[in-house]
Design a protein around this motif. Sequence first.
Motif, PDB file in Angstrom:
ATOM      1  N   PHE A   1      79.799 -38.970  56.532  1.00 34.75           N
ATOM      2  CA  PHE A   1      79.621 -37.769  55.704  1.00 34.75           C
ATOM      3  C   PHE A   1      78.638 -38.037  54.557  1.00 34.75           C
ATOM      4  CE2 PHE A   1      83.809 -37.570  57.659  1.00 34.75           C
ATOM      5  CZ  PHE A   1      83.801 -36.310  58.241  1.00 34.75           C
TER       6      PHE A   1
ATOM      7  N   ILE B   1      90.765 -36.833  47.856  1.00 32.25           N
ATOM      8  CA  ILE B   1      90.927 -37.312  49.228  1.00 32.25           C
ATOM      9  C   ILE B   1      92.309 -37.923  49.377  1.00 32.25           C
ATOM     10  CG2 ILE B   1      89.848 -39.553  48.707  1.00 32.25           C
ATOM     11  CD1 ILE B   1      88.800 -39.414  51.683  1.00 32.25           C
TER      12      ILE B   1
ATOM     13  N   LEU C   1      82.724 -33.948  46.024  1.00 33.78           N
ATOM     14  CA  LEU C   1      84.063 -34.322  46.498  1.00 33.78           C
ATOM     15  C   LEU C   1      85.001 -34.547  45.316  1.00 33.78           C
ATOM     16  CD1 LEU C   1      85.808 -35.055  48.990  1.00 33.78           C
ATOM     17  CD2 LEU C   1      85.072 -37.428  48.661  1.00 33.78           C
TER      18      LEU C   1
ATOM     19  N   GLU D   1      86.833 -31.456  49.405  1.00 34.00           N
ATOM     20  CA  GLU D   1      88.197 -31.954  49.604  1.00 34.00           C
ATOM     21  C   GLU D   1      88.340 -32.515  51.012  1.00 34.00           C
ATOM     22  OE1 GLU D   1      92.807 -30.238  49.506  1.00 34.00           O
ATOM     23  OE2 GLU D   1      91.166 -29.105  48.567  1.00 34.00           O
ATOM     24  N   VAL D   2      89.036 -33.649  51.119  1.00 37.80           N
ATOM     25  CA  VAL D   2      89.279 -34.273  52.422  1.00 37.80           C
ATOM     26  C   VAL D   2      90.741 -34.685  52.497  1.00 37.80           C
ATOM     27  CG1 VAL D   2      88.748 -36.204  53.950  1.00 37.80           C
ATOM     28  CG2 VAL D   2      86.913 -35.122  52.645  1.00 37.80           C
ATOM     29  N   GLU D   3      91.416 -34.230  53.537  1.00 38.69           N
ATOM     30  CA  GLU D   3      92.768 -34.706  53.854  1.00 38.69           C
ATOM     31  C   GLU D   3      92.774 -35.103  55.321  1.00 38.69           C
ATOM     32  OE1 GLU D   3      97.504 -33.458  53.707  1.00 38.69           O
ATOM     33  OE2 GLU D   3      95.952 -32.041  53.065  1.00 38.69           O
ATOM     34  N   ILE D   4      93.075 -36.350  55.582  1.00 40.68           N
ATOM     35  CA  ILE D   4      93.059 -36.864  56.944  1.00 40.68           C
ATOM     36  C   ILE D   4      94.471 -36.804  57.501  1.00 40.68           C
ATOM     37  CG2 ILE D   4      92.481 -38.825  58.404  1.00 40.68           C
ATOM     38  CD1 ILE D   4      90.579 -39.726  56.109  1.00 40.68           C
TER      39      ILE D   4
ATOM     40  N   CYS E   1      78.607 -38.066  48.118  1.00 45.00           N
ATOM     41  CA  CYS E   1      79.261 -36.748  48.234  1.00 45.00           C
ATOM     42  C   CYS E   1      79.629 -36.298  46.825  1.00 45.00           C
ATOM     43  CB  CYS E   1      80.484 -36.833  49.141  1.00 45.00           C
ATOM     44  SG  CYS E   1      80.084 -37.134  50.869  1.00 45.00           S
TER      45      CYS E   1
ATOM     46  N   PHE F   1      81.372 -41.687  52.753  1.00 49.37           N
ATOM     47  CA  PHE F   1      81.268 -40.521  51.862  1.00 49.37           C
ATOM     48  C   PHE F   1      80.268 -40.791  50.732  1.00 49.37           C
ATOM     49  CE2 PHE F   1      85.408 -40.254  53.894  1.00 49.37           C
ATOM     50  CZ  PHE F   1      85.482 -38.925  54.275  1.00 49.37           C
TER      51      PHE F   1
ATOM     52  N   LEU G   1      80.692 -30.978  50.090  1.00 43.66           N
ATOM     53  CA  LEU G   1      82.059 -31.313  50.502  1.00 43.66           C
ATOM     54  C   LEU G   1      82.928 -31.541  49.269  1.00 43.66           C
ATOM     55  CD1 LEU G   1      83.902 -32.043  52.958  1.00 43.66           C
ATOM     56  CD2 LEU G   1      83.174 -34.420  52.631  1.00 43.66           C
TER      57      LEU G   1
END
Length: 222
Positions: free
Chosen positions: A4, A41, A38, A12-15, A35, A32, A10
């Motif tokens: 990324f 995460i 962001l 927000e990231v939630e895996i 980013c 990332f 970007l």
Amino acid sequence: EGSFKNCTKLEEVEIVIKGSKRSLKYIKKDAFLNCSSLKSIIIPSSVTIIYENAFMNCSNLEKVKINDELDGKNGIKMIQKNAFKNCTSLSSFNLPKSCFFIGPSCFMNCTSLQTFQCEGPNLKNIPCRSFYNCSSLTKFEMKCPQIDDDTNNYEEEQEFEENNFSHKSYEYKYQEILDENDPFYYIRNHKHEDKPRKFSIMQEAFMNCSKLEEIIIEDQNK
């Protein structure tokens, strides 16, 4: 690598991985990088390594949650060099007890970082420039490794190395470092010795932390 990288919008990231035998094990190099929007995460307990520069220059990153298992055996093991360097909005960081290595300059120039807590006694050292220029850092807290425990025999770290790196290919190809900043330095050099390994704070680890008031290193060897 660079999955990324430069995704400047970007936020927000939630895996989340459910109902699958597959799981995310690594956040690779430059994943990332840059980013700049962001903000947060959430990293699952299946991740064992955050590679170098993974979140470098994420200047608006405020929240990082790294999940781990309650027993501390599963979860993040290594955070490599520069992983959160220049994350200038990050205000606090909790390192899970499963982690035994952070790389040089890992939190360098995190100028809003106020508190850092290492939840377990597995961290082997604090490498060079780990918190260099963390000008808002007021409190650092961790547990000192148990160096005189008969069960402290490196087996977990050795198994982790064998499962994740080959001796031929695993090298710090992108930096020159002291041997003691190699996460497996102690395994290779002390696993056959009876004397306990030493916990160390390397050069310039807290340099320019002008607001640092309290360092708590809880002795586990009493």
